[in-house]
Write an enzyme that holds these catalytic residues in place. Structure first.
Site, PDB file in Angstrom:
ATOM      1  N   VAL A 156      -3.078  -7.275  -2.582  1.00  0.00           N
ATOM      2  CA  VAL A 156      -2.481  -8.115  -1.542  1.00  0.00           C
ATOM      3  C   VAL A 156      -3.364  -9.302  -1.172  1.00  0.00           C
ATOM      4  O   VAL A 156      -2.879 -10.281  -0.580  1.00  0.00           O
ATOM      5  CB  VAL A 156      -2.158  -7.310  -0.267  1.00  0.00           C
ATOM      6  CG1 VAL A 156      -1.097  -6.268  -0.543  1.00  0.00           C
ATOM      7  CG2 VAL A 156      -3.403  -6.680   0.329  1.00  0.00           C
ATOM      8  N   ALA A 194     -10.407  -6.886  12.579  1.00  0.00           N
ATOM      9  CA  ALA A 194      -9.226  -7.249  11.799  1.00  0.00           C
ATOM     10  C   ALA A 194      -7.955  -6.657  12.404  1.00  0.00           C
ATOM     11  O   ALA A 194      -6.929  -7.335  12.519  1.00  0.00           O
ATOM     12  CB  ALA A 194      -9.392  -6.782  10.359  1.00  0.00           C
ATOM     13  N   LYS A 195      -8.026  -5.396  12.809  1.00  0.00           N
ATOM     14  CA  LYS A 195      -6.846  -4.739  13.371  1.00  0.00           C
ATOM     15  C   LYS A 195      -6.499  -5.310  14.748  1.00  0.00           C
ATOM     16  O   LYS A 195      -5.315  -5.373  15.119  1.00  0.00           O
ATOM     17  CB  LYS A 195      -7.080  -3.231  13.464  1.00  0.00           C
ATOM     18  CG  LYS A 195      -7.126  -2.520  12.112  1.00  0.00           C
ATOM     19  CD  LYS A 195      -5.845  -2.690  11.320  1.00  0.00           C
ATOM     20  CE  LYS A 195      -5.770  -1.740  10.144  1.00  0.00           C
ATOM     21  NZ  LYS A 195      -4.542  -1.957   9.324  1.00  0.00           N
ATOM     22  N   TYR A 253     -13.418  -3.593  10.637  1.00  0.00           N
ATOM     23  CA  TYR A 253     -12.063  -3.024  10.647  1.00  0.00           C
ATOM     24  C   TYR A 253     -11.402  -3.234  12.014  1.00  0.00           C
ATOM     25  O   TYR A 253     -10.247  -3.656  12.113  1.00  0.00           O
ATOM     26  CB  TYR A 253     -12.166  -1.545  10.309  1.00  0.00           C
ATOM     27  CG  TYR A 253     -10.870  -0.784  10.256  1.00  0.00           C
ATOM     28  CD1 TYR A 253     -10.008  -0.908   9.163  1.00  0.00           C
ATOM     29  CD2 TYR A 253     -10.520   0.099  11.280  1.00  0.00           C
ATOM     30  CE1 TYR A 253      -8.823  -0.178   9.102  1.00  0.00           C
ATOM     31  CE2 TYR A 253      -9.342   0.828  11.228  1.00  0.00           C
ATOM     32  CZ  TYR A 253      -8.502   0.690  10.141  1.00  0.00           C
ATOM     33  OH  TYR A 253      -7.333   1.410  10.084  1.00  0.00           O
ATOM     34  N   GLY A 300       0.811  -1.210   0.000  1.00  0.00           N
ATOM     35  CA  GLY A 300       0.000   0.000   0.000  1.00  0.00           C
ATOM     36  C   GLY A 300       0.843   1.257   0.000  1.00  0.00           C
ATOM     37  O   GLY A 300       0.521   2.241   0.662  1.00  0.00           O
TER      38      GLY A 300
END
Length: 263
Positions: free
Chosen positions: A63, A161-162, A158, A12
């Protein structure tokens, strides 16, 4: 030139924090693989680095796609002879309240923020885990978020996942520490990128609207003791620290970069 002759992958890295990280690592002597979905932006960063006397190549791609991890690591090894630094930065947000969130929406955040970093770390193992007690240190830096530590309204996918990425970070640190591989994470607060700019600007990614409503953004800024968002360059400096010899005895940690928003 703390990273002279080292090779780094930054996912990224065509824009925002990733771009700032790639340029900063190159300034410190690293050979950098620039990875982004947008080939034009990836190539532009490569050009910037080369024009300043650095070394970089572009590896555009998704990715989350099959064999991405193996292919980008092979590119690093064949082009520059090895892999010393892996920065898992790629990602975006797809917000929604839990009771309205689709399976696709939830899974998409797991795929890019947790599963893709896992696959990259796994694929990097033969090149980073050289020998027990090696005098050469290699570094993995995973980009998490305050959402992964504190949760955030509208970001169950989010945040989950983090948070998982932090668990992965701490586990790799324990498993690979004997090989002098340092695995750490940064948890960013409000950093001024496409993901946090005013939603009214109309930025989007894969049909998903990006940004924060201006009123909400102002509320966030006022909740930060420093009264402002961080810059991509400030965020990149934290990653440079963890990727450098300055952090050779820092392992399994989460460095909070949030202007004092959460302490």
């Amino acid at each position: 030139m703390m990273l002279q002759n080292q090779t780094a992958i930054v996912t990224g890295s065509g824009r925002g924090v990733g771009r700032a990280v790639a340029k900063l690592l190159a300034e410190q002597g690293a050979n950098v693989i620039i990875s982004d979905l947008d080939q034009e932006h990836a190539n532009a960063v490569v050009t910037e680095i080369i024009e300043k006397g650095g070394h970089a190549v572009s590896f555009p791609g998704d990715v989350t796609s099959d064999h991405f991890a193996e292919n980008i690591i092979e590119t690093a090894v064949t082009t520059f002879g090895g892999l010393d630094i892996l920065v898992n930065n790629a990602g975006y947000t797809w917000d929604g309240m839990v009771h309205k969130m689709s399976d696709e929406q939830f899974q998409a955040m797991l795929d890019i923020h947790l599963i893709a970093p896992f696959k990259l770390i796994r694929a990097a193992a033969p090149y980073m885990r050289k020998e027990v007690g090696s005098e050469i240190y290699r570094k993995i830096v995973n980009v998490s978020s305050v959402a992964g530590v504190m949760g955030n309204i509208g970001q169950a996918n989010y945040a989950a996942a983090k948070a998982g990425l932090i668990g992965l970070t701490k586990t790799v640190a324990k498993e690979w520490g004997a090989y002098n591989v340092n695995c750490n994470a940064v948890a960013f607060g409000l950093i001024d990128t496409r993901l946090t700019q005013s939603k009214e600007k109309g930025e989007s990614f894969n049909g998903v609207s990006l940004g924060i409503p201006e009123k909400v953004r102002k509320m966030f800024e006022h909740s930060i003791p420093q009264q402002r968002a961080g810059t991509p360059e400030e965020a990149a400096s934290a990653i440079l620290y963890l990727a450098s010899p300055l952090a050779n005895y820092v392992n399994g940690q989460v460095l909070h970069i949030n202007g004092g928003m959460y302490t």
